[in-house]
Design a protein around this motif. Structure first.
Motif, mmCIF file in Angstrom:
data_model
loop_
_atom_site.group_PDB
_atom_site.id
_atom_site.type_symbol
_atom_site.label_atom_id
_atom_site.label_comp_id
_atom_site.label_asym_id
_atom_site.label_seq_id
_atom_site.Cartn_x
_atom_site.Cartn_y
_atom_site.Cartn_z
ATOM 1 N N ALA A 18 -10.039 -21.812 16.564
ATOM 2 C CA ALA A 18 -9.335 -22.009 18.023
ATOM 3 C C ALA A 18 -8.349 -23.840 17.430
ATOM 4 O O ALA A 18 -7.723 -24.309 18.489
ATOM 5 C CB ALA A 18 -10.266 -22.528 18.514
ATOM 6 N N ARG A 19 -9.542 -24.840 17.114
ATOM 7 C CA ARG A 19 -8.660 -25.911 16.739
ATOM 8 C C ARG A 19 -8.223 -25.975 16.049
ATOM 9 O O ARG A 19 -6.746 -27.160 16.417
ATOM 10 C CB ARG A 19 -10.221 -27.007 16.053
ATOM 11 N N ALA A 20 -7.586 -25.213 15.305
ATOM 12 C CA ALA A 20 -6.147 -25.587 14.331
ATOM 13 C C ALA A 20 -5.544 -24.900 16.035
ATOM 14 O O ALA A 20 -3.991 -25.189 15.177
ATOM 15 C CB ALA A 20 -6.456 -24.592 13.181
ATOM 16 N N ALA A 58 -3.262 -28.318 9.578
ATOM 17 C CA ALA A 58 -2.264 -29.134 9.818
ATOM 18 C C ALA A 58 -1.653 -29.049 8.537
ATOM 19 O O ALA A 58 0.007 -29.298 9.910
ATOM 20 C CB ALA A 58 -2.578 -29.945 10.531
ATOM 21 N N LEU A 59 -1.800 -29.350 8.067
ATOM 22 C CA LEU A 59 -0.424 -29.501 6.992
ATOM 23 C C LEU A 59 0.185 -28.166 6.739
ATOM 24 O O LEU A 59 1.345 -28.426 6.754
ATOM 25 C CB LEU A 59 -1.316 -30.128 5.614
ATOM 26 N N LEU A 77 0.304 -27.480 -2.730
ATOM 27 C CA LEU A 77 -0.577 -28.371 -1.830
ATOM 28 C C LEU A 77 -1.690 -28.065 -3.302
ATOM 29 O O LEU A 77 -2.247 -29.028 -3.963
ATOM 30 C CB LEU A 77 -1.878 -26.743 -1.298
ATOM 31 N N SER A 78 -0.902 -27.176 -4.492
ATOM 32 C CA SER A 78 -2.021 -27.066 -5.688
ATOM 33 C C SER A 78 -1.974 -28.702 -6.339
ATOM 34 O O SER A 78 -2.428 -28.904 -7.019
ATOM 35 C CB SER A 78 -1.128 -26.235 -6.533
ATOM 36 N N HIS A 92 -0.292 -37.495 4.444
ATOM 37 C CA HIS A 92 0.807 -36.398 4.225
ATOM 38 C C HIS A 92 1.249 -35.388 4.705
ATOM 39 O O HIS A 92 2.404 -35.270 4.368
ATOM 40 C CB HIS A 92 -0.245 -34.924 3.324
ATOM 41 N N ARG A 93 0.388 -35.114 5.841
ATOM 42 C CA ARG A 93 1.387 -34.279 7.128
ATOM 43 C C ARG A 93 2.351 -35.250 7.843
ATOM 44 O O ARG A 93 3.198 -34.705 8.138
ATOM 45 C CB ARG A 93 -0.311 -33.768 8.487
ATOM 46 N N ALA A 94 1.500 -36.404 8.061
ATOM 47 C CA ALA A 94 2.750 -37.283 8.669
ATOM 48 C C ALA A 94 3.573 -37.476 7.483
ATOM 49 O O ALA A 94 5.574 -37.524 8.202
ATOM 50 C CB ALA A 94 2.332 -38.941 8.438
#
Length: 247
Positions: A18-20, A58-59, A77-78, A92-94
């Motif tokens: 739900a949060r994501a 999020a990423l 991601l690895s 990283h997401r930014a």
């Protein structure tokens, strides 16, 4: 909910989804592919997830927005250290978000509540608006959100800072980042793509495409350089306030 003896909230798989803003099935699928670390198993064999899981989701969402396949996301991601913190993943997401154009989305109050993990108050909405994370519409139950800023805005809701302080901090960030963007753009225009280079590259659509391509390649590098410089500057300031314990 909170695990006894810790200050960090833990989420069930339903709460995490739900949060994501994804489904439970998606969370489980990502887990089986190794995109998410395993949860902490609590009483009655219930798995609990933390902020790092939320930041990693999020990423993943941001990478998908840029058209990366699941295999490409797995490879990306690895290459990241396995012990990255929530803040590291947010950085990283930014950086990934800087690759693409802004794409506002519409959402409902109920969807916002699910993303926040609780019912948002009118004051919460005011805070998110002040941060440019969302914008009100004519419908009081619908909002336009900035998917790049919203996760940060939701994290800041529980930080005990007055609204006026948030507005002032936001103005400071905008003022200095816009100043940096203007100076870097001027440098790019005058030194990287000056009149001589314009002459060499010809004119017309080809030159425009070449400029756009070079700008797109440089943008994430410039953003990463700014983030690193800001982090180092903040460490310097924190050491001045608190001494070496700032690390």
């Amino acid at each position: 909910m909170t695990t006894p003896g810790t200050e960090e909230p833990t989420l069930t798989v339903d709460e995490l989804a739900a949060r994501a803003g994804v489904t439970v099935r998606t969370v489980r699928f990502y887990s089986t592919r190794g995109l998410l670390p395993p949860p902490v198993i609590g009483p009655r064999r219930v798995g609990h997830y933390g902020p790092e899981h939320l930041s990693r989701l999020a990423l993943i969402e941001q990478l998908q927005r840029h058209g990366m396949t699941l295999s490409a996301i797995e490879r990306y991601l690895s290459q990241l250290p396995p012990d990255l913190s929530e803040d590291d993943l947010a950085l990283h997401r930014a950086l990934v978000a800087s690759w693409g154009p802004d794409a506002p989305e519409e959402t409902t109050r109920e969807q916002l509540d699910r993303r926040a993990g609780r019912g948002l108050t009118d004051e919460d909405i005011d805070r998110l608006t002040a941060l440019d994370a969302l914008e009100r519409t004519d419908d009081p139950d619908r909002f336009r959100i900035d998917p790049k800023v919203l996760p940060l805005g939701l994290r800041l809701l529980d930080v005990p800072i007055e609204m006026e302080t948030i507005r002032t901090a936001h103005s400071v960030v905008l003022e200095h980042t816009r100043s940096a963007a203007r100076e870097l753009s001027r440098l790019f225009r005058d030194e990287v793509w000056g009149p001589e280079r314009d002459h060499e590259s010809g004119s017309g659509p080809e030159r425009v495409r070449a400029k756009k391509s070079l700008s797109a390649d440089m943008q994430p590098l410039v953003v990463e350089a700014l983030v690193i410089a800001f982090q180092r500057s903040m460490k310097h300031e924190l050491r001045a306030w608190y001494g070496q314990d700032a690390d």
